[in-house]
Design a protein around this motif. Structure first.
Motif, mmCIF file in Angstrom:
data_model
loop_
_atom_site.group_PDB
_atom_site.id
_atom_site.type_symbol
_atom_site.label_atom_id
_atom_site.label_comp_id
_atom_site.label_asym_id
_atom_site.label_seq_id
_atom_site.Cartn_x
_atom_site.Cartn_y
_atom_site.Cartn_z
ATOM 1 N N LYS A 25 4.329 0.397 -3.169
ATOM 2 C CA LYS A 25 3.632 0.340 -1.882
ATOM 3 C C LYS A 25 4.350 1.202 -0.850
ATOM 4 C CE LYS A 25 1.791 -2.877 1.520
ATOM 5 N NZ LYS A 25 1.620 -4.294 1.905
ATOM 6 N N ASN A 30 0.721 4.421 -6.639
ATOM 7 C CA ASN A 30 -0.159 3.383 -7.177
ATOM 8 C C ASN A 30 0.158 3.021 -8.625
ATOM 9 O OD1 ASN A 30 -1.588 2.962 -4.811
ATOM 10 N ND2 ASN A 30 -3.022 4.622 -5.255
ATOM 11 N N ARG A 33 2.918 0.503 -8.513
ATOM 12 C CA ARG A 33 2.363 -0.779 -8.053
ATOM 13 C C ARG A 33 1.644 -1.479 -9.196
ATOM 14 N NH1 ARG A 33 -0.754 -0.264 -2.379
ATOM 15 N NH2 ARG A 33 -0.764 -2.520 -2.593
#
Length: 63
Positions: A25, A30, A33
């Motif tokens: 984050k 991504n 994450r």
């Protein structure tokens, strides 16, 4: 694995997964994450497995 081992491994994976998600984050990554979310889910599953083993052992011990 024993129930305690499952629970310890599970908590470790949950913490590592949450850390990866925070790093992803913060960096806007991504993929990191997502990997963190998968690892956290794996940890929760391991913890649940350890808890289930404890409950089963308790039930058998009461017989």
């Amino acid at each position: 694995m024993g129930s305690t081992t499952d629970k310890i491994s599970g908590k470790a994976n949950e913490i590592a997964g949450k850390t990866k998600q925070a790093v992803g984050k913060a960096t806007g990554d991504n993929a990191t994450r997502a990997k963190g979310a998968v690892q956290e889910a794996k940890g929760k599953s391991q913890t649940a497995k350890g808890n289930a083993k404890d409950k089963l052992k308790d039930a058998v011990d009461r017989m």
